[in-house]
Scaffold this active site. Structure first.
Site, mmCIF file in Angstrom:
data_model
loop_
_atom_site.group_PDB
_atom_site.id
_atom_site.type_symbol
_atom_site.label_atom_id
_atom_site.label_comp_id
_atom_site.label_asym_id
_atom_site.label_seq_id
_atom_site.Cartn_x
_atom_site.Cartn_y
_atom_site.Cartn_z
ATOM 1 N N GLY A 1 -58.163 -124.127 12.982
ATOM 2 C CA GLY A 1 -58.504 -124.923 11.824
ATOM 3 C C GLY A 1 -57.816 -126.257 11.705
ATOM 4 N N SER B 1 -35.619 -115.781 18.460
ATOM 5 C CA SER B 1 -35.248 -116.762 17.444
ATOM 6 C C SER B 1 -34.747 -116.142 16.152
ATOM 7 C CB SER B 1 -36.438 -117.681 17.138
ATOM 8 O OG SER B 1 -37.522 -116.936 16.640
ATOM 9 N N LYS C 1 -42.334 -123.809 11.905
ATOM 10 C CA LYS C 1 -41.427 -123.003 11.098
ATOM 11 C C LYS C 1 -40.966 -123.759 9.847
ATOM 12 C CE LYS C 1 -39.661 -120.384 15.065
ATOM 13 N NZ LYS C 1 -38.505 -120.111 15.946
#
Length: 810
Positions: free
Chosen positions: A388, A708, A751
């Site tokens: 998108g 992470s 993030k």
């Protein structure tokens, strides 16, 4: 070897008596003749032999022969085909015919417009004349079928092998031999059938062919055919070695002309081939107009020549015709006449897409290089990002900016190599691959071709399509791309390839190495608002039959939809929700209850229902042992909660939440690091021996992996064991080492955007990720506070709240 057209000579017929004289009489009427079981009509021929297993065309003219043919057709019976001993006799009798012939079946009987009669006869097995019968309107005889002796053993197999080897060599030496003949000969398993088929095609005297037919011993028959074929091979080798190339070419053309004339004569006599001339002429004109490369045009004309020799009723003729249509309709030389206008390209990109400044700049650079060096090898661009965000529409904008045709090839779910390289023409329903099909649809060989969802390629028993793309996407190789269906090289170097993907992990390394990766990240709230105003609202108004005068949506309503009802990297769900709002408005307008609707933030809950997303950080991080991490997913960034608790036990570490191996190792490393810092944290070492540590990551149905979350796990464990809560407005990411260092991770932009959407105020990132600072949007950098971590001690100083102080009576 030679192809011989068999002709049956005219004869008025006569009563003859020979060595096998007639012994009985029969009615003279040919309309209702009934023959005994061991009696069959006899068809005398000259200039050819009908062998068992061979099909030959015959022209029938003399009345007695025609009566024999009509009797066999009417009664669906066999007919005996015999060779005349003396070819000059026009009405042979019993003494003029050989005693051994072949029982044939009438496969086809036709009358030409000129009144001549033609049959196609297939040989079944040999027979021997017992006696001729008198009084029939045609030659008739009592016959005895000759059964073929079974022949096996090493000597027979050796003779068959030698015969097949010689035959294949002879086929290669004969210029006009059918391509399928060698494969047909290799597939014959019967020694007798092999000898008869090869003898039929050998250019032998008619008496020599009759000798082969009369031999009963299979070994002797094979030896005779081997001897004849060896002699013919020697002649062919000498013919090939002598003479100059010009003479050979002229002889080949003359032979081809004669064979074509013979073919046209046969087709005319059979009433076939009259409608194919116009079609082959149009194909020849299309080949000339296609402007193919010289070698491709030579191949196309060779296939056209094969088509002209085929009957329209042949199944292969339609395959060759379809193949030639594909060759002539491909854009071998057609180009769009590319004129790159950098200013216009910049306007098109700005009009079609909001934001994505680095992507637009790279595309402008790409087009500028193409303008200055049109013959250079352009890199293959690969747009990588969540769904998108506009990857496919970027390709359409590039095509519009350069004035090229746009072709899209969807690779999602493709697991067959033939979808890329095409199917071989030997298969029924074969087609070229998607690349060639897209080029044919585009009509230009310099189109913009979008390879959509290249990371979704599958791999099955039909091959690896990603490997087939290696040649397509290599500028050094794709100038000679070879599709299995076409069988000739096609130049793809002029095609501007653009690929899209959601993630790079599933793309094989060699394929990834051929592309230049351009990453598209998610949009910020303000970018989504601007995209909604410029593109989504006008498009949804039009699709739902509304105008701006009938329905208006405020910025506050759009912001409510963005923050409370969608949480994605792109804007696809946002457009769906805006469409839902406008459909609600369209229903009211269509009912006539109102003429104009204004939708504000307070109306959204009534239309779309309760908010789907809300900030729940405070209640989830209000207790020690809970930390907020940041995660990357193929659809954008997301927040991740790490929960830890301590229970009585014997020092075990329990991990739940469907964690991957790397994430489990991160948890183990975090616990070991906490144990090593027990003195700094003020912890009793015996605490780890009498307690079990349970680490859980919610959303247990979703698999999670990666290093992470190391900082978040270390912070959660430290918070639990020191009884100090983690700040509720803080999130973190980073890998840890056993020395307490914070190591860099990927996906920083995604993030950080997820943290801002979730209401986070402070983000802790590895100090070695400062290189990603420029990728973070300016709006996001201004809204968040960033803490750059070198060690885990810095993380604890920022993340942990002061220790709780308990007083008596509290």
């Amino acid at each position: 070897m030679a192809n011989i057209t068999t002709e049956l000579l005219d004869s008025t017929g006569r009563d003859n008596s020979g060595p096998a004289a007639a012994t009985s009489k029969a009615p003279a009427s040919g309309d209702a003749v009934q023959l005994p079981a061991d009696v069959m009509p006899i068809l005398p021929i000259r200039n050819n032999i009908l062998f068992p297993g061979v099909v030959v065309p015959l022209s029938v003219a003399r009345p007695r022969s025609l009566a024999a043919i009509q009797h066999a057709v009417r009664n669906k019976s066999a007919i005996g085909v015999l060779l005349q001993r003396v070819a000059e006799i026009d009405d042979p009798g019993a003494a003029d015919l050989h005693a051994i012939g072949t029982i044939g079946a009438i496969l086809r009987y036709a009358t030409a417009p000129d009144g001549s009669h033609h049959v196609i006869c297939g040989g079944d097995r040999r027979f021997r004349i017992v006696e001729f019968l008198d009084g029939y309107p045609f030659l008739a005889a009592r016959v005895e079928a000759i059964d073929e002796p079974e022949a096996t053993g090493p000597e027979i197999e050796a003779r068959m092998l030698q015969l097949k080897t010689q035959a294949v060599e002879a086929v290669k030496l004969i210029q006009d031999a059918p391509e399928e003949l060698a494969a047909t000969l290799q597939g014959i398993a019967s020694p007798s059938a092999l000898a008869f088929v090869i003898a039929n095609f050998l250019d032998l005297k008619i008496e020599e062919k009759q000798q082969i037919l009369e031999i009963n011993d299979v070994s002797e028959r094979l030896d005779r055919v081997i001897w004849f074929l060896a002699h013919r091979l020697e002649v062919l080798r000498l013919s090939r070695d002598i003479g100059n190339r010009t003479r050979e070419t002229m002889e080949g053309r003359q032979r081809e002309f004669l064979l074509r004339e013979q073919l046209r004569t046969i087709q005319k006599e059979l009433g076939e081939g009259d409608d194919s001339g116009q079609e082959t002429t149009s194909l020849a004109e299309a080949i000339a107009k296609a402007k193919m490369p010289a070698d491709v045009e030579k191949h196309a004309r060779k296939e056209l020549a094969r088509l002209e020799r085929m009957s329209d009723a042949s199944g292969e003729s339609s395959m060759v015709r379809t193949y030639l249509e594909w060759l002539t309709e491909l854009p071998w030389s057609a180009e769009s006449g590319e004129t790159i206008d950098i200013a216009k390209a910049r306007e098109v990109l700005e009009a079609d897409h909001f934001g994505l400044e680095k992507i637009k700049r790279r595309i402008i650079e790409y087009l500028a290089v193409r303008k200055l060096n049109p013959e250079g090898k352009a890199p293959i661009l690969c747009f990588v990002g969540p769904p998108g965000v506009g990857k496919t529409s970027l390709g359409q904008s590039i095509a519009r900016a350069t004035g090229r045709e746009f072709a899209r090839v969807s690779l999602g779910g493709v697991h067959d190599e033939a979808e890329i390289r095409g199917h071989r023409r030997t298969y029924i329903g074969a087609l070229p691959g998607n690349i060639v099909q897209a080029l044919r649809k585009a009509g230009k060989r310099d189109c913009v071709m979008m390879l959509d969802e290249i990371d979704k390629l599958g791999r099955g028993i039909q091959g690896d399509p990603s490997s087939a793309l290696l040649e397509v996407l290599d500028p050094a190789q794709n100038s000679t791309f070879r599709d299995n269906y076409l069988g000739v090289p096609f130049d793809l170097s002029k095609v501007l390839f653009i690929a899209t993907a959601n993630q790079l992990d599933t793309i094989p390394g060699p394929l990834l190495d051929r592309m230049e990766i351009i990453r598209l990240s998610g949009y910020t709230i303000s970018e989504k608002m601007e995209i909604a105003r410029r593109y989504l609202v006008p498009r949804q108004l039009k699709e739902n039959g509304l105008t701006g005068a009938q329905c208006e949506i405020t910025d506050a309503a759009l912001r409510a939809i963005v923050t409370d009802y969608t949480r994605e990297a792109g804007v696809r769900n946002l457009e769906r929700e805006i469409g839902s709002v406008f459909r609600h408005a369209a229903a009211r307008v269509a009912e006539g209850t109102t003429q104009r609707i204004r939708i504000d933030a307070g109306d959204i809950a009534e239309i779309l229902g309760a908010s789907r997303f809300e900030a729940e950080l405070a209640q989830r991080t209000s207790v020690p042992g809970v930390a907020t991490g940041l995660a990357w997913t193929p659809v954008g960034g997301d927040i991740l909660f790490i929960e830890a608790t301590r229970i009585p036990g014997n020092g075990k570490l329990i991990l739940t939440g469907q964690l991957g191996d790397v994430m489990k190792e991160s948890a183990q490393a975090a616990l070991s690091l906490v144990k090593s810092k027990h003195a700094t944290l003020g912890l009793d070492p015996k605490l780890f021996e009498v307690s079990d540590i349970h680490v859980h990551v919610p959303a247990g149905a979703t698999p999670k992996d990666g290093p992470s979350a190391g900082v978040a796990m270390f912070t959660a464990l430290s918070s639990l064991l020191t009884d100090r809560a983690v700040r509720s407005d803080l999130a973190m990411t980073g890998e840890i080492s056993l020395r307490g260092l914070v190591l860099p991770v990927g996906g920083i932009k995604e993030k950080v955007l997820a943290a801002m959407l979730a209401g986070i105020k402070t983000v802790m990132l590895p100090a070695r990720n400062r290189k990603d600072w420029e990728d973070i949007p300016e709006e996001t950098r201004a809204a968040l506070q960033f803490v750059w971590l070198e060690t885990v001690d810095q993380a604890l100083e920022t993340a942990l709240a002061p220790a709780r102080v308990t007083t008596d009576g509290a």
